[in-house]
Design an enzyme around this catalytic site. Structure first.
Site, PDB file in Angstrom:
ATOM      1  N   GLU A 439      30.579   9.608  -3.599  1.00 24.06           N
ATOM      2  CA  GLU A 439      30.366   9.185  -2.210  1.00 24.06           C
ATOM      3  C   GLU A 439      31.531   9.563  -1.298  1.00 24.06           C
ATOM      4  O   GLU A 439      31.525   9.258  -0.110  1.00 24.06           O
ATOM      5  CB  GLU A 439      30.093   7.673  -2.146  1.00 24.06           C
ATOM      6  CG  GLU A 439      31.127   6.802  -2.821  1.00 24.06           C
ATOM      7  CD  GLU A 439      30.752   5.316  -2.800  1.00 24.06           C
ATOM      8  OE1 GLU A 439      29.847   4.932  -2.056  1.00 24.06           O
ATOM      9  OE2 GLU A 439      31.398   4.548  -3.536  1.00 24.06           O
ATOM     10  N   ASP A 463      27.663   6.391   1.941  1.00 25.44           N
ATOM     11  CA  ASP A 463      29.047   6.720   2.245  1.00 25.44           C
ATOM     12  C   ASP A 463      29.284   8.221   2.288  1.00 25.44           C
ATOM     13  O   ASP A 463      30.082   8.697   3.077  1.00 25.44           O
ATOM     14  CB  ASP A 463      29.986   6.065   1.227  1.00 25.44           C
ATOM     15  CG  ASP A 463      30.220   4.600   1.578  1.00 25.44           C
ATOM     16  OD1 ASP A 463      30.417   4.312   2.779  1.00 25.44           O
ATOM     17  OD2 ASP A 463      30.164   3.751   0.684  1.00 25.44           O
ATOM     18  N   CYS A 510      21.867   6.547  -5.676  1.00 26.50           N
ATOM     19  CA  CYS A 510      21.586   5.144  -5.371  1.00 26.50           C
ATOM     20  C   CYS A 510      21.804   4.814  -3.894  1.00 26.50           C
ATOM     21  O   CYS A 510      21.723   3.664  -3.502  1.00 26.50           O
ATOM     22  CB  CYS A 510      22.428   4.224  -6.257  1.00 26.50           C
ATOM     23  SG  CYS A 510      24.186   4.426  -5.986  1.00 26.50           S
TER      24      CYS A 510
HETATM   25  C1  PEP Z   1      26.416   4.317  -0.974  1.00 24.14           C
HETATM   26  O1  PEP Z   1      27.498   4.410  -0.406  1.00 24.14           O
HETATM   27  O2  PEP Z   1      25.503   5.139  -0.830  1.00 24.14           O
HETATM   28  C2  PEP Z   1      26.140   3.171  -1.877  1.00 24.14           C
HETATM   29  C3  PEP Z   1      25.061   3.138  -2.611  1.00 24.14           C
HETATM   30  O3  PEP Z   1      27.014   2.134  -1.900  1.00 24.14           O
HETATM   31  P1  PEP Z   1      27.205   1.064  -0.715  1.00 24.14           P
HETATM   32  O4  PEP Z   1      26.020   1.202   0.202  1.00 24.14           O
HETATM   33  O5  PEP Z   1      27.284  -0.281  -1.337  1.00 24.14           O
HETATM   34  O6  PEP Z   1      28.494   1.492  -0.076  1.00 24.14           O
HETATM   35 MG    MG Z   2      29.182   3.242  -0.996  1.00 20.84          MG
END
Ligand code: PEP
Ligand code: MG
Length: 600
Positions: A439, A463, A510
């Site tokens: 990310e 991110d 994810c």
């Molecule tokens: C992302 O950054 O895509 C992620 C799945 O984590 P979060 O949204 O918790 O930063």
């Molecule tokens: Mg993230």
């Protein structure tokens, strides 16, 4: 011209969580109370002091009630509330404020804020970090008094008489986590974007939400009827009969569609030409487990553990964490649970972990960087995860890794934790699989090296896009520039997937992009092995995967990767979707919200 009460009006925003809800608006003043300086006459001083005293005793009553009603299992946390009670009458705050009102002839809010500033300066000089950190408790207490002074006391969502639609300038993830589905039908905010954690939580809670609605709080009156259309990103205030009827129909067809999708959610996510993906769930709250199972998830691909730390005053103990992880792991077994280590900082602030205010929190001491500094915090969590690993299948996922040394350090630390547990005779899965979030853009650039260190990648597009395109994911002013189909973003995803495969490890995704129906052909074509998403999206994503051919999707991706602009890529993708799924994306389902604008 300002809007008149009960006049029908439609506001556009960003659909943050699907669903349609209708109910009375409840305006929440959640932004920090703004403090104005006001001089008062000598004759008004006693009255002003009385007003202050009343606010303090109201705050006292409120805290006492919280203590009385605290569930048995949380009684261990009551110390902090006791401390807050004492602080309400602390000389530094209470007596000083009364003195300043009298000596300077100014209003209670200003006097209270001046006292806090004075205390803050005193605290800053103290060497002991524990004492220094208590300033945040004092700030909390002062904020409560200010709320009672301003006449907008803290809302306890459980206390609302009837289900409402929450309308606010902003809601923090901590506010959102306290919402109960039987009392909060939906929420709407002026700020935010689809990938802000407040929006992500709304999806976990199954509460319809629209964010980024300009002019919201000045254009609505408490108690007015509102329709929140989380599919189209629309808010209709005081709807007329015609709109009510149309929205009712849309609500029905959405529910019908969901029921049908859920009916087939147990079928595998396999393309027509036999390419099999795993579809898993992102989990923020442990209450989600039944819905994760019902929606056909093949495991948890991302357990955002930070939410267990949110909205509580103390850091959870190893025992508490272990008990929670074990329960989740056992309920998901034989499917795996991917537990991501703490990702606090950024827009997820945890009151129990005091972080200095940062000018740019998204680029600050966040996630793995924080854990590598706060080793005790990290160790407690790793021990709890490892202990849970013998009760089912556990994978550990580390967030915000930016380069090889970082993951090497993490693995060394994990080894130390494991060695200590072995010495203590505590069992754990010695072969536990380790993964990293991809990310941070540099992680993509060195993905080949990183793949040598771990067992899997999970691409966090929220991110990755934020850092890649330099677009703050919680800032509504740049939300429209957040483009998952930017050619640079697609290249990053492809590069990460290819690097994983060249090293023989799995590539998962994810980020929110994984749960957006229109990106299914792109992600299948990229060769991702696993998609993890909010559980509500699973049936639909699986169903779409079953309708495509991997070969066609990978040809599509080739074409997309040769296109130089996001808008061209979007055009090609839309043509593909329309030709492949003529019936799948009707207006009621909200895939193309802009194509189905009620007033268009
Ligand atoms: C992302 O950054 O895509 C992620 C799945 O984590 P979060 O949204 O918790 O930063
Ligand atoms: Mg993230």
């Amino acid at each position: 011209m300002p809007r008149r009460k009960n006049e029908c009006s439609i506001l556009k925003g960003i659909g943050a969580a699907p669903g349609i809800a209708i109910g009375p608006a409840f305006l929440l003043n959640s932004s920090k109370v703004r403090i104005l300086r006001r001089s008062i006459d000598d004759s008004d001083i006693p009255g002003e002091q009385e007003r202050f005293e009343k606010a303090v005793s109201d705050a006292e009553q409120w805290l006492n009630r919280l203590l009385d009603e605290m569930p048995e299992e949380l009684k261990g946390q009551s110390g902090i509330f006791q401390a807050h009670l004492l602080m309400l009458r602390d000389r530094m705050i209470y007596n000083r404020t009364l003195d300043i009102i009298a000596d300077e002839g100014i209003n209670a809010e200003w006097a209270l804020d001046t006292s806090l500033e004075y205390a803050r300066r005193l605290f800053e000089q103290v060497k002991d970090t524990y004492i220094r950190e208590r300033i945040s408790d004092l700030e909390y207490v002062v904020e409560r008094i200010l709320q009672f002074l301003s006449g907008s006391p803290v809302v306890d969502f459980g206390e609302l008489d009837e289900p409402v639609v929450i309308v606010a300038h902003d809601l923090s993830p901590a506010d959102t986590i306290q919402m109960k589905r039987d009392k909060v039908l939906a929420f709407v905010t002026e700020v935010g974007s689809r990938t802000s954690h407040t929006a992500i939580l709304a999806r976990s809670l199954g509460i319809a939400a629209v964010v980024g609605v300009e002019g919201l709080t000045s254009g609505i009156f408490s108690g007015e009827m509102v329709i929140v259309d989380g599919l189209a990103g629309q808010v209709i205030i005081s709807p007329d009969d015609d709109r009510l009827a149309r929205l009712g129909e849309k609500q029905d067809s959405y529910l019908r569609y969901r029921l049908e999708a859920i009916h087939f959610s147990g079928l595998p996510a396999e393309t027509r030409d036999g390419y099999r993906l795993k579809v898993k769930a992102n989990m923020e709250l442990t209450e989600e487990v039944p819905s994760i199972v019902a929606n056909g998830a093949e495991g948890i691909g991302l357990f955002r553990t930070e939410f267990l730390y949110l909205a509580r005053k103390n850091i959870p103990t190893e025992e508490q964490l272990f008990a929670t992880y074990r329960e989740v792991v056992e309920s998901m077994s034989p499917y795996p649970t991917t537990i991501r280590t703490l990702d606090i900082g950024g827009d997820k602030l945890v009151s129990a972990v005091s972080l200095d205010e940062e000018v740019n929190p998204a680029l600050g001491l966040r996630a793995i960087r924080l854990c590598l500094e706060e080793k005790e915090l990290f160790k407690t969590q790793l021990r709890a995860i490892l202990r849970a690993s013998v009760f089912g299948s556990v994978k550990i996922l580390f967030p915000m890794i930016s380069g090889r040394m970082e993951i090497v350090k993490v693995k060394r630390f994990l080894e130390e934790v494991m060695e200590a547990m072995t010495r203590e005779g505590i069992p754990f899965d010695e072969d536990v699989k380790l993964g990293i979030m991809i990310e941070v853009p540099t992680a993509v650039m060195v993905a080949d090296f990183l793949a040598e260190e771990v067992d899997f990648f999970s691409i966090g597009t929220n991110d990755l896009i934020q850092y890649g395109l330099a677009i703050d994911r919680v800032n509504e002013y740049v939300a429209h520039l957040y483009e998952p189909l930017h050619p640079g973003v697609l290249r990053m995803i492809k590069q990460a997937v290819d690097a994983a495969h060249q090293s023989g490890i799995a590539a998962a995704m994810c980020g929110e992009m994984a749960g957006e129906p229109m990106y299914v052909p792109v992600l299948v074509g990229m060769g991702l092995d696993e998609l993890s998403m909010n559980s509500l999206s699973i049936p639909r994503i699986k169903r779409l995967i079953r309708q495509v051919d991997q070969e066609q999707c990978s040809n599509l991706v080739k074409e997309l990767l040769e296109s130089s602009t996001g808008s061209r890529i979007r055009e090609i993708l839309l043509d593909f979707l329309k030709s492949k799924f003529p019936d799948e994306f009707g207006p009621a389902i909200g895939l193309y919200p802009d194509f189905w604008d009620m007033d268009a």
